[in-house]
Design an enzyme around this catalytic site. Structure first.
Site, mmCIF file in Angstrom:
data_model
loop_
_atom_site.group_PDB
_atom_site.id
_atom_site.type_symbol
_atom_site.label_atom_id
_atom_site.label_comp_id
_atom_site.label_asym_id
_atom_site.label_seq_id
_atom_site.Cartn_x
_atom_site.Cartn_y
_atom_site.Cartn_z
ATOM 1 N N LYS A 174 0.859 -1.238 -0.091
ATOM 2 C CA LYS A 174 0.212 0.165 -0.139
ATOM 3 C C LYS A 174 0.862 1.132 -0.089
ATOM 4 O O LYS A 174 0.612 2.192 -0.684
ATOM 5 C CB LYS A 174 -0.962 0.082 1.206
ATOM 6 C CG LYS A 174 -1.754 1.122 1.434
ATOM 7 C CD LYS A 174 -2.706 1.403 0.345
ATOM 8 C CE LYS A 174 -3.465 2.809 0.565
ATOM 9 N NZ LYS A 174 -3.945 3.258 -0.408
HETATM 10 N N1 LIG Z 1 -9.797 8.793 1.507
HETATM 11 C C1 LIG Z 1 -9.498 8.145 0.686
HETATM 12 O O1 LIG Z 1 -9.245 8.012 -0.481
HETATM 13 C C2 LIG Z 1 -8.478 6.960 1.041
HETATM 14 C C3 LIG Z 1 -8.092 5.787 0.125
HETATM 15 C C4 LIG Z 1 -7.555 4.680 0.678
HETATM 16 C C5 LIG Z 1 -7.011 4.676 1.736
HETATM 17 N N2 LIG Z 1 -7.253 5.494 2.607
HETATM 18 C C6 LIG Z 1 -6.872 5.369 4.123
HETATM 19 O O2 LIG Z 1 -7.741 5.029 5.100
HETATM 20 C C7 LIG Z 1 -7.830 5.418 6.091
HETATM 21 C C8 LIG Z 1 -9.061 6.452 6.533
HETATM 22 O O3 LIG Z 1 -9.115 7.461 5.814
HETATM 23 P P1 LIG Z 1 -10.447 8.452 5.586
HETATM 24 O O4 LIG Z 1 -10.098 9.219 4.367
HETATM 25 O O5 LIG Z 1 -11.268 7.643 5.929
HETATM 26 O O6 LIG Z 1 -9.942 9.581 6.765
HETATM 27 P P2 LIG Z 1 -10.740 10.519 7.658
HETATM 28 O O7 LIG Z 1 -12.047 10.785 6.844
HETATM 29 O O8 LIG Z 1 -9.736 11.384 7.815
HETATM 30 O O9 LIG Z 1 -11.181 9.555 8.810
HETATM 31 C C9 LIG Z 1 -10.434 9.201 9.778
HETATM 32 C C10 LIG Z 1 -10.765 8.050 10.827
HETATM 33 O O10 LIG Z 1 -9.929 8.045 11.725
HETATM 34 C C11 LIG Z 1 -10.212 8.459 13.079
HETATM 35 N N3 LIG Z 1 -9.375 8.782 14.227
HETATM 36 C C12 LIG Z 1 -8.381 9.899 13.560
HETATM 37 N N4 LIG Z 1 -7.529 9.891 14.664
HETATM 38 C C13 LIG Z 1 -8.007 8.937 15.615
HETATM 39 C C14 LIG Z 1 -7.634 8.685 16.935
HETATM 40 N N5 LIG Z 1 -6.499 9.375 17.604
HETATM 41 N N6 LIG Z 1 -8.129 7.810 17.725
HETATM 42 C C15 LIG Z 1 -9.376 7.046 16.846
HETATM 43 N N7 LIG Z 1 -9.645 7.339 15.875
HETATM 44 C C16 LIG Z 1 -9.222 8.586 15.212
HETATM 45 C C17 LIG Z 1 -11.606 9.539 12.882
HETATM 46 O O11 LIG Z 1 -12.271 9.543 13.959
HETATM 47 P P3 LIG Z 1 -13.050 11.136 14.039
HETATM 48 O O12 LIG Z 1 -14.225 11.141 13.248
HETATM 49 O O13 LIG Z 1 -13.275 11.178 15.724
HETATM 50 O O14 LIG Z 1 -12.210 12.254 13.564
HETATM 51 C C18 LIG Z 1 -12.254 9.003 11.496
HETATM 52 O O15 LIG Z 1 -12.933 7.875 11.785
HETATM 53 C C19 LIG Z 1 -6.551 6.240 6.263
HETATM 54 O O16 LIG Z 1 -5.405 5.409 6.801
HETATM 55 C C20 LIG Z 1 -6.080 6.741 4.620
HETATM 56 O O17 LIG Z 1 -4.832 6.748 4.425
HETATM 57 C C21 LIG Z 1 -8.164 6.670 2.255
#
Ligand SMILES: NC(=O)c1ccc[n+]([C@@H]2O[C@H](COP(=O)([O-])OP(=O)(O)OC[C@H]3O[C@@H](n4cnc5c(N)ncnc54)[C@H](OP(=O)(O)O)[C@@H]3O)[C@@H](O)[C@H]2O)c1
Length: 299
Positions: A174
């Site tokens: 990844k």
């Molecule tokens: N978006 C994309 O296109 C994409 C594609 C592939 C992979 N990813 C990966 O997937 C993962 C999630 O991405 P996302 O886009 O969904 O991110 P996001 O929208 O920023 O959501 C992040 C999530 O992590 C939680 N979080 C952050 N800090 C935390 C902590 N200290 N303790 C517990 N929970 C915590 C947040 O909770 P809160 O709601 O409380 O903030 C939220 O549920 C990441 O690792 C990212 O690199 C993303």
């Protein structure tokens, strides 16, 4: 475990929310937990149940986490109030889909093993729209029996799984993939700025690139942002830089020079630090490339 496994979902950000929607649509029973509990409301209305504490998540067959970064993943298995701080339950396997370091995956796997659970790394390629369309793919690694337990859920979530090892190899795959994605994004930004300064509008240049051998699904779906200057995030500049830095950390530990990826990290940092692209979609590196070239962009 017999029949369809029940799933405890941890992390309801942009990705987690659409992934849970897919599981609910496919008929899975899903419990949800999020650090900010209010974000669960839309999913509760669609049939998910709320998990009050992380320890309660173990009352499901599978744990599936989708959180931001290493710190967030570590939070999930905090010894004081994390997943394994209670009496345990029927959960057999923890699947993590977050993009995290190999070291963080190792720590989570060891915490799971100490509680008698197997651990599967299953990072995903595909943004929320790709997930919603059922076109996401997964790099998967972990013990064979746990990968088999994860299979029905991964099959419901996306179009393909690539099993790449028995440990944390999926995290490496990844990080390499996202490193390439960052470099492509930065290159597209630089080259459309060059094209426009030389008199070729962005939409025309990108239409040709997308039709050529170096065009890709990625260049095609980023075209709307690059042309229309709509940087509503599917993945933020900060999130993308996090992944680039994880890849560079891995490379540093393995004494592997990464000249192009290192330069790309600087490009993302400039876009974030200047305020031009903070909180915006990763395609906002275009704004820095244009400013540096003295080019005023118009949608
Ligand atoms: N978006 C994309 O296109 C994409 C594609 C592939 C992979 N990813 C990966 O997937 C993962 C999630 O991405 P996302 O886009 O969904 O991110 P996001 O929208 O920023 O959501 C992040 C999530 O992590 C939680 N979080 C952050 N800090 C935390 C902590 N200290 N303790 C517990 N929970 C915590 C947040 O909770 P809160 O709601 O409380 O903030 C939220 O549920 C990441 O690792 C990212 O690199 C993303």
């Amino acid at each position: 475990m017999s029949g369809r496994p029940t799933v405890a979902w941890l992390g309801l950000g942009r990705m987690g929310t659409v992934m849970v929607e897919r599981l609910l649509d496919a008929g899975f029973e899903v419990g949800v937990w999020n650090r900010t509990p209010e974000r669960a409301e839309p999913l509760l209305a669609k049939g998910a149940t709320r998990i009050a504490t992380l320890a309660d998540a173990l009352d499901h067959d599978l744990l599936y986490s989708m959180v931001l970064d290493d710190g967030a993943l570590g939070r999930l298995h905090d010894p004081d109030d994390g997943l394994f701080s209670g009496a345990g339950g029927r959960a057999t396997t923890w699947i993590d889909g977050s993009t995290v370091s190999v070291a963080a995956a190792g720590r989570a796997a060891r915490a799971a093993a100490a509680a008698g659970l197997g651990y599967v790394s299953a990072p995903v390629s595909g943004n929320p729209g790709v997930v919603a369309a059922g076109r996401a793919i997964f790099a998967v690694s972990g013990p064979e029996q746990d990968v088999a337990r994860a299979a029905p859920v991964l099959d419901a979530l996306g179009r393909a799984t690539h099993v790449v090892g028995a440990g944390a190899e999926a995290n490496v795959v990844k990080l390499a993939t996202n490193g390439l994605l960052a470099v492509v994004m930065q290159s597209l930004a630089e080259l459309v700025v060059l094209g426009e300064k030389a008199g070729v509008p962005r939409d025309r240049l990108l239409a040709f690139i997308n039709d050529s051998a170096v065009g890709s699904p990625f260049s095609t779906y980023k075209t709307a942002a690059l042309v229309g200057l709509d940087f509503t995030p599917t993945f933020t500049t900060e999130g993308q830089r996090k992944d680039v830095r994880l890849a560079l950390d891995l490379a540093a530990g393995l004494e592997t020079p990464m000249p192009v990826l290192s330069t790309t990290e600087v490009a993302f940092s400039r876009t974030i630090a200047s305020g031009l692209g903070a909180g915006k979609d990763l395609a906002a590196v275009l704004l820095t490339a244009a400013r540096d070239a003295g080019l005023a962009l118009e949608a």
